[in-house]
Design an enzyme around this catalytic site. Structure first.
Site, PDB file in Angstrom:
ATOM      1  N   HIS A 140       0.830  -1.202   0.000  1.00  0.00           N
ATOM      2  CA  HIS A 140       0.000   0.000   0.000  1.00  0.00           C
ATOM      3  C   HIS A 140       0.868   1.257   0.000  1.00  0.00           C
ATOM      4  CE1 HIS A 140      -2.833   2.915   2.117  1.00  0.00           C
ATOM      5  NE2 HIS A 140      -3.378   2.672   0.944  1.00  0.00           N
ATOM      6  N   GLU A 152       2.993   0.174   3.127  1.00  0.00           N
ATOM      7  CA  GLU A 152       2.555  -0.838   4.090  1.00  0.00           C
ATOM      8  C   GLU A 152       2.408  -2.169   3.358  1.00  0.00           C
ATOM      9  OE1 GLU A 152      -0.110   1.637   7.262  1.00  0.00           O
ATOM     10  OE2 GLU A 152      -0.810   1.600   5.209  1.00  0.00           O
TER      11      GLU A 152
HETATM   12  N1  LIG Z   1      -5.388   7.584  -4.971  1.00  0.00           N
HETATM   13  C1  LIG Z   1      -4.856   7.321  -3.787  1.00  0.00           C
HETATM   14  O1  LIG Z   1      -4.577   8.227  -2.979  1.00  0.00           O
HETATM   15  C2  LIG Z   1      -4.528   5.899  -3.403  1.00  0.00           C
HETATM   16  C3  LIG Z   1      -3.640   5.684  -2.340  1.00  0.00           C
HETATM   17  C4  LIG Z   1      -3.292   4.363  -1.998  1.00  0.00           C
HETATM   18  C5  LIG Z   1      -3.834   3.294  -2.716  1.00  0.00           C
HETATM   19  N2  LIG Z   1      -4.709   3.543  -3.742  1.00  0.00           N
HETATM   20  C6  LIG Z   1      -5.212   2.375  -4.487  1.00  0.00           C
HETATM   21  O2  LIG Z   1      -4.502   2.271  -5.715  1.00  0.00           O
HETATM   22  C7  LIG Z   1      -5.349   1.719  -6.727  1.00  0.00           C
HETATM   23  C8  LIG Z   1      -5.429   2.685  -7.894  1.00  0.00           C
HETATM   24  O3  LIG Z   1      -5.962   3.903  -7.424  1.00  0.00           O
HETATM   25  P1  LIG Z   1      -5.788   5.261  -8.253  1.00  0.00           P
HETATM   26  O4  LIG Z   1      -6.123   6.358  -7.318  1.00  0.00           O
HETATM   27  O5  LIG Z   1      -4.486   5.257  -8.966  1.00  0.00           O
HETATM   28  O6  LIG Z   1      -6.985   5.094  -9.311  1.00  0.00           O
HETATM   29  P2  LIG Z   1      -7.151   5.835 -10.706  1.00  0.00           P
HETATM   30  O7  LIG Z   1      -8.599   5.809 -10.993  1.00  0.00           O
HETATM   31  O8  LIG Z   1      -6.426   7.125 -10.733  1.00  0.00           O
HETATM   32  O9  LIG Z   1      -6.392   4.849 -11.725  1.00  0.00           O
HETATM   33  C9  LIG Z   1      -6.836   3.549 -11.975  1.00  0.00           C
HETATM   34  C10 LIG Z   1      -6.345   3.162 -13.364  1.00  0.00           C
HETATM   35  O10 LIG Z   1      -6.662   1.784 -13.579  1.00  0.00           O
HETATM   36  C11 LIG Z   1      -7.069   1.655 -14.912  1.00  0.00           C
HETATM   37  N3  LIG Z   1      -7.831   0.425 -15.081  1.00  0.00           N
HETATM   38  C12 LIG Z   1      -9.120   0.164 -14.769  1.00  0.00           C
HETATM   39  N4  LIG Z   1      -9.412  -1.125 -15.082  1.00  0.00           N
HETATM   40  C13 LIG Z   1      -8.291  -1.672 -15.573  1.00  0.00           C
HETATM   41  C14 LIG Z   1      -7.961  -2.954 -16.070  1.00  0.00           C
HETATM   42  N5  LIG Z   1      -8.845  -3.931 -16.102  1.00  0.00           N
HETATM   43  N6  LIG Z   1      -6.724  -3.159 -16.509  1.00  0.00           N
HETATM   44  C15 LIG Z   1      -5.796  -2.172 -16.463  1.00  0.00           C
HETATM   45  N7  LIG Z   1      -6.040  -0.939 -16.007  1.00  0.00           N
HETATM   46  C16 LIG Z   1      -7.273  -0.699 -15.582  1.00  0.00           C
HETATM   47  C17 LIG Z   1      -7.879   2.916 -15.199  1.00  0.00           C
HETATM   48  O11 LIG Z   1      -7.996   3.119 -16.599  1.00  0.00           O
HETATM   49  C18 LIG Z   1      -7.044   3.962 -14.486  1.00  0.00           C
HETATM   50  O12 LIG Z   1      -6.055   4.509 -15.329  1.00  0.00           O
HETATM   51  C19 LIG Z   1      -6.680   1.444  -6.051  1.00  0.00           C
HETATM   52  O13 LIG Z   1      -6.698   0.116  -5.606  1.00  0.00           O
HETATM   53  C20 LIG Z   1      -6.672   2.420  -4.884  1.00  0.00           C
HETATM   54  O14 LIG Z   1      -7.487   1.983  -3.806  1.00  0.00           O
HETATM   55  C21 LIG Z   1      -5.054   4.821  -4.112  1.00  0.00           C
END
Ligand SMILES: NC(=O)c1ccc[n+]([C@@H]2O[C@H](COP(=O)([O-])OP(=O)(O)OC[C@H]3O[C@@H](n4cnc5c(N)ncnc54)[C@H](O)[C@@H]3O)[C@@H](O)[C@H]2O)c1
Length: 312
Positions: A140, A152
């Site tokens: 994480h 994490e």
């Molecule tokens: N944004 C944050 O602050 C944060 C912090 C820690 C963890 N996370 C976790 O990280 C992960 C991503 O979050 P994010 O904020 O980057 O989301 P985001 O929406 O910015 O990006 C997600 C990306 O995944 C792509 N995607 C969707 N389905 C897909 C598939 N089947 N194959 C390949 N790509 C695909 C989308 O097109 C998009 O570009 C999530 O699990 C989220 O919980 C986010």
């Protein structure tokens, strides 16, 4: 030969994680469902690198070689061929993650690690979508992933210790500070601590105790100033455990124990004021330009703090 790693999902988190790998000398394949998302991710990485150059965190001469180490593709097989470490950073949606895991397991080697960046699903929930559960764990990262050192790490009951050790090694190689949890718990460590604090900050604001600026300043100039170097537990030791006994016992009964978000925040959400991404939130921003400047300022300060912490 340079080791190849893969990042699935090129959004807010994925692009920053891919950048970290490239900066550390890995060959990275970044995969997403549309090439326009990959192009946007490359623009963000280029902007991030320009800021790091401006802050003297990397040399200008490194930029092109870092960018060259990142390949982008919408072909999953190409993304993972020959890779031994996959970071999953796709949308926080279980069916999407499960569908991807299924496709993934058909094309990766048995000893390839799957590290999910999920922020809300437990390792137990995730492992239901994976056949070979010993190679799955959670790593994480924190936003912005290319700047915040903490990662994490959560292992499941079936995750092998070898996989945990290899993951910690990879994370250290890319300059991160991994913390391995002994047990899985919702919110892990950092978000539990953060949520406790933000709940109280909302309570103080809602009850007119101080302005938003002053509530934030009470942290950035107070406990937050210390926390970059000493955590809350060491702070307790420095203050004296007898003192902290009184602090906890006197304050715990009067702290907020709200289980719902206060109505003033709910109202903002309902009216589309979500923070910097919509232009207004707790604070008011004059427009896109101010939001861009504030994010840049934040990131520059994070780079400077890293330099101090690393004694650079
Ligand atoms: N944004 C944050 O602050 C944060 C912090 C820690 C963890 N996370 C976790 O990280 C992960 C991503 O979050 P994010 O904020 O980057 O989301 P985001 O929406 O910015 O990006 C997600 C990306 O995944 C792509 N995607 C969707 N389905 C897909 C598939 N089947 N194959 C390949 N790509 C695909 C989308 O097109 C998009 O570009 C999530 O699990 C989220 O919980 C986010």
């Amino acid at each position: 030969m340079t080791e190849k790693v893969t990042v699935l999902g090129a959004g807010t988190m994925g692009h920053g994680i891919a950048q970290l790998y490239a900066q550390a000398g890995y060959d990275v394949y970044m995969y997403d469902i549309k090439s326009e998302f990959l192009e946007k991710a490359m623009t963000r990485i280029t902007d991030n690198l320009d800021m790091l150059i401006q802050e003297n965190s990397i040399a200008a001469s490194e930029k092109e070689s870092i960018l060259k180490r990142i390949s982008t593709t919408t072909d999953l097989k190409e993304a993972v061929s020959g890779t031994r470490f996959v970071t999953e950073a796709v949308s926080e949606n279980l069916p999407i993650k499960f569908d991807l895991f299924k496709q993934l397991e058909e094309v990766i080697d048995d000893d390839t690690i799957i590290a999910s960046n999920t922020s809300t699903f437990s390792i137990q929930q995730l492992s239901e979508g994976v056949e070979k559960k010993d190679r799955l764990l959670i790593t994480h990262f924190f936003n912005p992933a290319h700047l915040v050192p903490l990662v994490e790490v959560v292992k499941g009951p079936e995750t092998s210790q070898t996989i945990v050790d290899r993951t910690v090694e990879v994370l250290r190689n890319i300059g991160k500070e991994p913390v391995v949890l002994k047990k899985d718990i919702p919110g892990l460590i950092a978000n539990r601590l953060q949520a406790a604090l933000v709940r109280e900050a909302f309570y103080l604001l809602d009850n007119g105790i101080a302005d938003a600026e002053d509530i934030d300043l009470a942290i950035t100039a107070g406990p937050g100033f210390r926390w970059a170097f000493i955590g809350p537990l060491e702070t307790a030791d420095f203050g004296g455990l007898d003192i902290w006994k009184s602090v906890v016992e006197n304050l715990a009964p009067v702290l907020s124990n709200e289980e719902k978000i206060p109505s003033f925040v709910e109202d903002k959400i309902q009216s589309g004021n979500l923070g910097t991404k919509t232009g207004n939130g707790i604070f008011t921003y004059s427009g896109d330009e101010e939001v861009r400047r504030r994010i840049l300022e934040r990131d520059e300060n994070f780079v400077r703090l890293s330099s101090i912490k690393n004694n650079k």
